[in-house]
Design a protein around this motif. Sequence first.
Motif, PDB file in Angstrom:
ATOM      1  N   GLN A 121       0.765  -1.345   0.151  1.00 40.05           N
ATOM      2  CA  GLN A 121      -0.140  -0.061  -0.079  1.00 40.05           C
ATOM      3  C   GLN A 121       0.860   1.115  -0.006  1.00 40.05           C
ATOM      4  OE1 GLN A 121      -2.885   0.072   3.235  1.00 40.05           O
ATOM      5  NE2 GLN A 121      -3.434   1.763   2.493  1.00 40.05           N
ATOM      6  N   ASP A 133      -1.981  -3.350  -3.676  1.00 39.07           N
ATOM      7  CA  ASP A 133      -2.712  -2.776  -2.593  1.00 39.07           C
ATOM      8  C   ASP A 133      -2.769  -1.295  -2.506  1.00 39.07           C
ATOM      9  OD1 ASP A 133      -3.759  -2.302  -0.056  1.00 39.07           O
ATOM     10  OD2 ASP A 133      -2.299  -3.297   1.137  1.00 39.07           O
ATOM     11  N   GLU A 134      -4.041  -0.968  -3.212  1.00 35.12           N
ATOM     12  CA  GLU A 134      -4.566   0.237  -3.439  1.00 35.12           C
ATOM     13  C   GLU A 134      -3.505   1.019  -4.630  1.00 35.12           C
ATOM     14  OE1 GLU A 134      -5.660   2.879  -0.332  1.00 35.12           O
ATOM     15  OE2 GLU A 134      -6.457   1.108   0.912  1.00 35.12           O
TER      16      GLU A 134
HETATM   17 MG    MG Z   1      -4.773  -1.031   3.662  1.00 37.84          MG
END
Ligand code: MG
Lengths: 408, 305, 255
Positions: free
Chosen positions: C87, C169-170
């Motif tokens: 992320q 992640d994102e």
């Molecule tokens: Mg997260």
Amino acid sequence: MIDATAFVNALTFNAGYNTAIVAIGAVLLGWAGGTVGTFLLLRQRSLVSDALSHATLPGVGIAFLVMAWFGGSGRFLPGLLIGAAISAMLGLASVEWLTRRTRLQSDAAIGAVLSSFFGLGVVLLTVIQSLGIGRQAGIGSFLLGSTSGMLRNEAITLAVLALGVAFLVFVLRRQLTLVCFDETFARTSGIDIRRTDLLLMLLVMAVTVTGLRVVGLILVVALLIIPPVAARFWTDKTNTMVVVSGFVGAVSGFIGTALSASVPNFPAGPVIVLVAACLFVFSLLFAPARGVFYGLYRSRAFSRKVHRRQGLLAILRGEAIYDRDTIKVLKGEGYINADATPTKTGLDAAENAAREEALWTIYLRDNPDAAYRAARMRLDPIAERLTTGEIAELEKQFSGPAAALPVQ
Amino acid sequence: MDGLYIGLVLVPTLIGVLAAVSCALLGNFLVLRKQSLMGDAVSHVVLPGIVVAFIFTGSMSVGPMLLGAAAAALLSALLIELVRNLGKVEPGAAMGVVFTALFALGVVLLEQSDTRDVHFDVEHALYGNLESLVWLAGMDASSMFEPEALADLPPQLGRLALALVAVIAFLVFFWRQLVVSTFDPVFAHAAGVPVRFVGAALISLVAVVAVTAFEAVGAIITIAMLICPAAAARLMTNRLLPQILWSVFFALVSAVVGFWAAGSGMELIGSGFSVSAAGMIAAVSGAILGLCAVAAPQRKGALGH
Amino acid sequence: MNVHNTDAGAALTVRGMSVAYGDKPALSSVDAIFKQGRMSAVVGPNGAGKSTMLKAAMGIIPAISGEALFFGRPLAEARSRVAYVPQRASVDWDFPATVIDVVMMGLYRSLGPFRLIGRSQREFALDCLEDVDMASLANRQIGQLSGGQQQRVFIARALAQKADLLMLDEPFAGVDAATEKTIITLLKKLVAEGGTAVAVHHDLSTVTAYFEDVLILNVRRIANGTVAKAFTDANLAEAYGGRLTQATPVLQKTV
Ligand SMILES: [Mg+2]
Ligand SMILES: Nc1ncnc2c1ncn2[C@@H]1O[C@H](COP(=O)(O)OP(=O)(O)OP(=O)(O)O)[C@@H](O)[C@H]1O
């Protein structure tokens, strides 16, 4: 080895005037170090104190040379301490400057200042040595500290200094707590962060310089680091931590000097540090808030809960269980036999677990708002989390046999 | 070449250079990993290691001493990890706790045992005695080719050369793992780099070098050389390889200039004595860092601070 | 261990995974399947355990129970087929490395520790950068990039790993609309070529457009399946709680 009567004498301040004065000084110093150290730890700057203490050495050397130049003895303690304080400030300023003005991180800045100032100090010590003036007796003891050969007025100077530091710390502790605990809040309530930080560093310097002669410049940082780290295990609250840390420091100073006075060849500084280290180890292992054993117990208990629930649900669905930990938990609690077939209690518990699971599921369907919170409580018996009224509501919707209900 | 010059100046300088360069090479990675102070911690812990080794063997011979020191250094690295992970203590504080406690233990043990009779003290451990590592058999340039004369070289020279070779070999063979796991440990782990192993190997090597260097030149040079040249090099460039070369250069300059200033330099300014070479070398490396911090091209870094 | 009844065609199977930080559960007994050759989203509120699930699957944090199988095998046997983009890369942006250096770190598995980097590897790394529109900045020091550009470099590094499964992640956090489009086109292309992508995604309004499958997560699994079946109002409400009811316009568009 340890002389019991001498130890008791030392503990009760009956081991001679000097020892008593030094003991009082060490207690005050320990308290001040522990208290100031807490703020240092909370601002994540513990090791700045290491740079600071090593940076005192050139100051001590120069002060000695200057005093000798003007015909003094060079061993005059207040003069040496003033020199130490000045060069400590320079060292601190260098650390600050390196971290602020260059890309270097604080660890590199601290290490660089520590080693180069210390190197310079060593050079000056060798100068003093080869000049042959006044031996290093007065200065050698700054490395490791010593209380044995201390003159009476030195002891008194130190005790007075320690008292002064302790007083300052006492007066400033509120403001420091505020800054360490909540920087934004402190800023909005009109406290100047930079000034407070500077103040903190001045206090650190005061503790360091005062501790120099007793504990020595290599170990004086221990007074600032060990007590707060030990205290951290006992509490999550800043205020309590300040108190506990001060207490740990004071106790270390007290027992350390007493031990040192009653056992031959037991230098006060290192012994104080070792006592503090023992208190640290004890806290690390046994403290209830964050100690190792208690933490281990809690996470194991939780992990058991998870395995128990998953295992029981698998029993109910008639699935084979593969996870070794799950099998161990179920066997240990008598839910399955050695051949992995469920016991009577196992089946009952599984039935119950499914009921819990089903009630939670219904509850979550009906209360999406609570889902977020409830997801984390799911492993707890529902009766502990919901009121009897709420459960009764759920029970109404819960009619069929447990196994027929949606299990997640 | 003047024989005295070789024996009294060149050899100790070379020893200083070897120690400095080994430390500086490893120091680059310590600084990048924000573990600069590991070197500090490890060097302090050498003292209790030596004292314990002495208590066990009753002799001041080099073998057990080095072994004890290395064991203590590794133990301290392990303890720091343990305190950090078990106690969730921030790394700096964990280091502070462990190395002060072990150092204190070392001093107490030293006072309790009778090592003082065989002339060993804390000061020696800290500043070493570089000036005494001379090569008296090296009377002229030709003795560099005479086996007997060579056998008389200070043994520290050979040990430090070996340490340097080990460091270079480590960097060459583990280069990629070292860089990847230093830059992005999470990615390295996911990509299958043995992150923990590489970290442990780095620290072990720091311990080995610290111990070897300490025996020759004292703890202070080790600490200074692990940090100052690498930190200064960091301010010179934005590329890793050039940074490492710069650090080696700075280490070299510190050792040579420091040793010179402590001896001949002092004579030059007319004082009739010489000062601690170890201390001088450390101070010079600090001065180089100071210069770089004022004027080096990349001192601000990418993030502008 | 138990390699029984693995769903054929699953790139990632998560089974009974529970993770806790201390005694605070972050994931409780999550089961999920991410099929090969498809784009899957993982959605859920902040703190739902999305990152935790990816990290536990990658073995970065330990799980209390459960397992993750990659292409039917444990991670150790399938590592080179999996790439993971965290992320927030917790790296030192001041590190002495250039953009292309970072991308070439993605070649670690294919090169092993000793093979030297040659021209072809360098060109491949440049291609990966080209894919995310970053080739022009190849020789910049990584700290001299904007946040979105940094994100793209890390995606390029994942591309360089030539993995069959990309776990992101994102990936769109802090990325501008044009870049988001570039990245999604790229992922779709990879998936069309037989790859698999699993992405944690926060923008519920684009889930239907971008993804084929979805896992809705909030500590436990709420739903997992095709977007059409699993991405329903009821499931979202269960995951996000009442907080989402005000945001119904978004939901109406998506369902
Ligand atoms: Mg997260
Ligand atoms: N290292 C950690 N230590 C303790 N708790 C943690 C840690 N990392 C995450 N948590 C907690 O675990 C829960 C799940 O975190 P996670 O990062 O997986 O959430 P997420 O779904 O990725 O959220 P976001 O959308 O904000 O990225 C959160 O409640 C978080 O507070």
